[in-house]
Design a protein around this motif. Structure first.
Motif, PDB file in Angstrom:
ATOM      1  N   LYS A 116       0.830  -1.200   0.000  1.00 43.12           N
ATOM      2  CA  LYS A 116       0.000   0.000   0.000  1.00 43.12           C
ATOM      3  C   LYS A 116       0.863   1.246   0.000  1.00 43.12           C
ATOM      4  O   LYS A 116       0.654   2.186  -0.756  1.00 43.12           O
ATOM      5  N   ASN A 117       1.863   1.259   0.924  1.00 41.91           N
ATOM      6  CA  ASN A 117       2.768   2.407   0.990  1.00 41.91           C
ATOM      7  C   ASN A 117       3.476   2.597  -0.338  1.00 41.91           C
ATOM      8  O   ASN A 117       3.646   3.721  -0.798  1.00 41.91           O
ATOM      9  N   GLY A 118       3.865   1.490  -0.926  1.00 41.84           N
ATOM     10  CA  GLY A 118       4.535   1.526  -2.223  1.00 41.84           C
ATOM     11  C   GLY A 118       3.637   2.170  -3.261  1.00 41.84           C
ATOM     12  O   GLY A 118       4.056   3.045  -4.023  1.00 41.84           O
ATOM     13  N   ALA A 119       2.345   1.774  -3.235  1.00 42.20           N
ATOM     14  CA  ALA A 119       1.384   2.294  -4.207  1.00 42.20           C
ATOM     15  C   ALA A 119       1.217   3.803  -4.036  1.00 42.20           C
ATOM     16  O   ALA A 119       1.052   4.542  -4.994  1.00 42.20           O
ATOM     17  N   LYS A 120       1.284   4.264  -2.777  1.00 46.13           N
ATOM     18  CA  LYS A 120       1.153   5.700  -2.540  1.00 46.13           C
ATOM     19  C   LYS A 120       2.373   6.449  -3.085  1.00 46.13           C
ATOM     20  O   LYS A 120       2.270   7.559  -3.576  1.00 46.13           O
ATOM     21  N   ALA A 121       3.534   5.792  -2.917  1.00 51.60           N
ATOM     22  CA  ALA A 121       4.774   6.453  -3.333  1.00 51.60           C
ATOM     23  C   ALA A 121       4.906   6.522  -4.858  1.00 51.60           C
ATOM     24  O   ALA A 121       5.549   7.421  -5.376  1.00 51.60           O
ATOM     25  N   THR A 122       4.260   5.595  -5.567  1.00 50.91           N
ATOM     26  CA  THR A 122       4.430   5.522  -7.022  1.00 50.91           C
ATOM     27  C   THR A 122       4.092   6.807  -7.769  1.00 50.91           C
ATOM     28  O   THR A 122       4.887   7.237  -8.612  1.00 50.91           O
ATOM     29  N   PRO A 123       2.924   7.433  -7.538  1.00 52.19           N
ATOM     30  CA  PRO A 123       2.623   8.629  -8.335  1.00 52.19           C
ATOM     31  C   PRO A 123       3.737   9.662  -8.283  1.00 52.19           C
ATOM     32  O   PRO A 123       4.123  10.217  -9.316  1.00 52.19           O
ATOM     33  N   LYS A 124       4.279   9.864  -7.042  1.00 51.00           N
ATOM     34  CA  LYS A 124       5.360  10.854  -6.920  1.00 51.00           C
ATOM     35  C   LYS A 124       6.537  10.459  -7.817  1.00 51.00           C
ATOM     36  O   LYS A 124       7.104  11.292  -8.532  1.00 51.00           O
ATOM     37  N   ALA A 125       6.885   9.185  -7.748  1.00 51.01           N
ATOM     38  CA  ALA A 125       8.015   8.687  -8.528  1.00 51.01           C
ATOM     39  C   ALA A 125       7.767   8.897 -10.022  1.00 51.01           C
ATOM     40  O   ALA A 125       8.660   9.314 -10.762  1.00 51.01           O
ATOM     41  N   LEU A 126       6.521   8.662 -10.424  1.00 51.90           N
ATOM     42  CA  LEU A 126       6.156   8.831 -11.840  1.00 51.90           C
ATOM     43  C   LEU A 126       6.346  10.282 -12.288  1.00 51.90           C
ATOM     44  O   LEU A 126       6.892  10.559 -13.359  1.00 51.90           O
ATOM     45  N   VAL A 127       5.847  11.209 -11.453  1.00 53.01           N
ATOM     46  CA  VAL A 127       5.978  12.630 -11.771  1.00 53.01           C
ATOM     47  C   VAL A 127       7.441  12.996 -11.956  1.00 53.01           C
ATOM     48  O   VAL A 127       7.840  13.656 -12.929  1.00 53.01           O
ATOM     49  N   LYS A 128       8.252  12.532 -10.986  1.00 56.36           N
ATOM     50  CA  LYS A 128       9.685  12.820 -11.061  1.00 56.36           C
ATOM     51  C   LYS A 128      10.275  12.309 -12.372  1.00 56.36           C
ATOM     52  O   LYS A 128      10.988  13.035 -13.079  1.00 56.36           O
ATOM     53  N   ALA A 129       9.937  11.049 -12.667  1.00 58.51           N
ATOM     54  CA  ALA A 129      10.510  10.410 -13.858  1.00 58.51           C
ATOM     55  C   ALA A 129      10.091  11.167 -15.108  1.00 58.51           C
ATOM     56  O   ALA A 129      10.925  11.491 -15.973  1.00 58.51           O
ATOM     57  N   SER A 130       8.788  11.548 -15.189  1.00 59.76           N
ATOM     58  CA  SER A 130       8.321  12.214 -16.406  1.00 59.76           C
ATOM     59  C   SER A 130       8.974  13.592 -16.551  1.00 59.76           C
ATOM     60  O   SER A 130       9.311  14.028 -17.646  1.00 59.76           O
ATOM     61  N   ARG A 131       9.190  14.264 -15.368  1.00 63.95           N
ATOM     62  CA  ARG A 131       9.862  15.574 -15.435  1.00 63.95           C
ATOM     63  C   ARG A 131      11.261  15.442 -16.039  1.00 63.95           C
ATOM     64  O   ARG A 131      11.665  16.227 -16.891  1.00 63.95           O
ATOM     65  N   SER A 132      11.971  14.440 -15.542  1.00 63.54           N
ATOM     66  CA  SER A 132      13.356  14.294 -16.034  1.00 63.54           C
ATOM     67  C   SER A 132      13.364  13.933 -17.516  1.00 63.54           C
ATOM     68  O   SER A 132      14.253  14.357 -18.259  1.00 63.54           O
ATOM     69  N   VAL A 133      12.326  13.180 -17.959  1.00 64.09           N
ATOM     70  CA  VAL A 133      12.235  12.848 -19.390  1.00 64.09           C
ATOM     71  C   VAL A 133      12.030  14.121 -20.205  1.00 64.09           C
ATOM     72  O   VAL A 133      12.703  14.378 -21.217  1.00 64.09           O
ATOM     73  N   ILE A 134      11.098  14.979 -19.709  1.00 63.62           N
ATOM     74  CA  ILE A 134      10.817  16.230 -20.422  1.00 63.62           C
ATOM     75  C   ILE A 134      12.082  17.094 -20.505  1.00 63.62           C
ATOM     76  O   ILE A 134      12.448  17.656 -21.542  1.00 63.62           O
ATOM     77  N   ARG A 135      12.752  17.161 -19.314  1.00 63.15           N
ATOM     78  CA  ARG A 135      13.977  17.961 -19.276  1.00 63.15           C
ATOM     79  C   ARG A 135      14.989  17.441 -20.311  1.00 63.15           C
ATOM     80  O   ARG A 135      15.567  18.199 -21.076  1.00 63.15           O
ATOM     81  N   GLY A 136      15.163  16.114 -20.331  1.00 60.13           N
ATOM     82  CA  GLY A 136      16.092  15.491 -21.258  1.00 60.13           C
ATOM     83  C   GLY A 136      15.732  15.811 -22.709  1.00 60.13           C
ATOM     84  O   GLY A 136      16.598  16.189 -23.521  1.00 60.13           O
ATOM     85  N   ALA A 137      14.405  15.765 -22.992  1.00 59.67           N
ATOM     86  CA  ALA A 137      13.911  16.041 -24.351  1.00 59.67           C
ATOM     87  C   ALA A 137      14.236  17.470 -24.738  1.00 59.67           C
ATOM     88  O   ALA A 137      14.657  17.759 -25.860  1.00 59.67           O
ATOM     89  N   LYS A 138      14.020  18.437 -23.776  1.00 61.54           N
ATOM     90  CA  LYS A 138      14.300  19.849 -24.052  1.00 61.54           C
ATOM     91  C   LYS A 138      15.762  20.048 -24.419  1.00 61.54           C
ATOM     92  O   LYS A 138      16.112  20.746 -25.369  1.00 61.54           O
ATOM     93  N   ILE A 139      16.615  19.412 -23.596  1.00 60.58           N
ATOM     94  CA  ILE A 139      18.062  19.542 -23.848  1.00 60.58           C
ATOM     95  C   ILE A 139      18.400  19.042 -25.230  1.00 60.58           C
ATOM     96  O   ILE A 139      19.132  19.684 -26.020  1.00 60.58           O
ATOM     97  N   LEU A 140      17.811  17.866 -25.565  1.00 62.98           N
ATOM     98  CA  LEU A 140      18.054  17.287 -26.881  1.00 62.98           C
ATOM     99  C   LEU A 140      17.599  18.237 -27.998  1.00 62.98           C
ATOM    100  O   LEU A 140      18.301  18.466 -28.994  1.00 62.98           O
ATOM    101  N   LEU A 141      16.392  18.832 -27.805  1.00 59.12           N
ATOM    102  CA  LEU A 141      15.824  19.734 -28.824  1.00 59.12           C
ATOM    103  C   LEU A 141      16.725  20.961 -29.003  1.00 59.12           C
ATOM    104  O   LEU A 141      16.972  21.444 -30.111  1.00 59.12           O
ATOM    105  N   ALA A 142      17.199  21.489 -27.863  1.00 58.08           N
ATOM    106  CA  ALA A 142      18.030  22.682 -27.897  1.00 58.08           C
ATOM    107  C   ALA A 142      19.293  22.432 -28.695  1.00 58.08           C
ATOM    108  O   ALA A 142      19.806  23.327 -29.402  1.00 58.08           O
ATOM    109  N   ARG A 143      19.775  21.237 -28.610  1.00 61.68           N
ATOM    110  CA  ARG A 143      20.978  20.945 -29.371  1.00 61.68           C
ATOM    111  C   ARG A 143      20.620  20.821 -30.830  1.00 61.68           C
ATOM    112  O   ARG A 143      21.409  20.874 -31.706  1.00 61.68           O
TER     113      ARG A 143
END
Lengths: 143, 191
Positions: A116-143
């Motif tokens: 249960k605790n794990g399930a609660k923690a997942t959304p946060k982890a997902l948000v973090k992961a998607s943010r870093s993906v977006i950031r990575g994509a931006k960097i790639l685009l800028a180049r």
């Protein structure tokens, strides 16, 4: 030789419903009457058996639950339950019964908590992961 | 969430089925237990349970919100139990023999006569059987007093009998049980 004391008085004595005056009378009588003492002992034993809840435990059969549907079929003016709902309910009770043993397996409750605790923690982890993906994509685009 | 009886009656005005389901869930064990002790077999006890709830469900719509259900359910259950025995000729003839006392003693003794069961003194089973052989009103009074723990006055009210009569039934029933259990040899009383 049988005693002339009213045997009901012995039962009243044990039930505690005896009249105080009669109580004194019966207690005096018991001092001298062997037969009544014996009767009183037997009544005591009977009361003891009758008070023992174990003697009256009743096994509740599964049919009692099924009986509900039989009764409800015979009552007029009830909103009918759709067959699919009935199947769902049956399935639910099957699953519930088949997993009853889990309550008695050590460690299961702990695992459930962790999950249960794990399930609660997942959304946060997902948000973090998607943010870093977006950031990575931006960097790639800028180049 | 626990809904009170009057709460169930209120629900009944909106959703009949839900109210009846709540009623059934709440009182099924109670009704079944009395019936089982009274008739002694699962099938008959289920029959009585069904009759009790059919009767209850028929009238529940007419009851007022502040009506307390339990005494009413007790009353229906008792009536259905007593009528159930009356409807069954076999059981009535069995009761008649009990009134002659001696015959019933022989009957019970012969059933328990094998060496094994003498050693296997299963008080619970013997008591259950002994209660089954009581005449119907005595039996009901004993069940209500000792299984359900009801007071004399309450029993009188529920069975619709005068207090004195209830007392007599109880005294007679217990006397009878005492003799039966003594004859079964489950107690060793000396002196």
């Amino acid at each position: 030789m049988s005693c002339k004391l009213n045997a009901e008085l012995l039962q009243e004595l044990l039930e505690g419903t005896i009249d105080p005056v009669e109580r004194i009378f019966v207690e005096e009588h018991l001092k001298t009457c062997h037969q009544c003492r014996k009767d009183l002992t037997e009544f005591k034993l009977l009361f003891w058996e009758l008070e023992d809840k174990f003697n009256f435990e009743v096994y509740i059969p599964e049919e009692l639950n099924q009986l509900k549907n039989v009764i409800f079929d015979k009552v007029d003016g009830l909103t009918p339950v759709s067959p699919s709902k009935m199947i769902m309910e049956q399935q639910k009770s099957v699953v519930k019964k088949s997993s009853t043993f889990l309550d008695f397996v050590p460690g299961v409750k702990e695992t459930e908590k962790i999950l249960k605790n794990g399930a609660k923690a997942t959304p946060k982890a997902l948000v973090k992961a998607s943010r870093s993906v977006i950031r990575g994509a931006k960097i790639l685009l800028a180049r | 969430m626990v809904v009170s009886d009057s709460g169930i009656l209120k629900i009944h005005n909106k959703d009949k089925r839900q109210a009846l389901e709540l009623l059934y869930e709440r009182y099924k064990k109670y009704v079944y237990t009395i019936a089982f002790h009274y008739v002694g077999t699962k099938e008959d006890a289920l029959d009585i349970t069904q009759e009790v709830f059919l009767k209850l469900f028929k009238v529940v719509g007419e009851l007022k919100d502040e009506f307390s259900l339990l005494p009413y359910i007790k009353k229906i259950t008792i009536n259905k139990c007593l009528n159930h025995i009356r409807d069954r000729k076999e059981a009535v003839s069995l009761n008649k023999t009990t009134e002659e006392g001696e015959e019933m003693h022989c009957f019970l003794a012969s059933e328990e006569n094998t060496e094994n069961s003498v050693h296997y003194r299963d008080t619970r089973r013997i008591l259950e059987k002994a209660i089954q052989t009581l005449p119907s009103l005595e039996k009901m009074a004993i069940i209500l007093r000792h299984v359900n723990g009801m007071k004399y006055e309450e029993i009188a009210k529920t069975m619709n009998l005068p207090l004195g009569t209830v007392k007599t039934y109880l005294y007679r029933g217990r006397n009878y049980l005492k003799e039966l259990l003594k004859n079964q040899g489950i107690w060793e009383v000396s002196g």
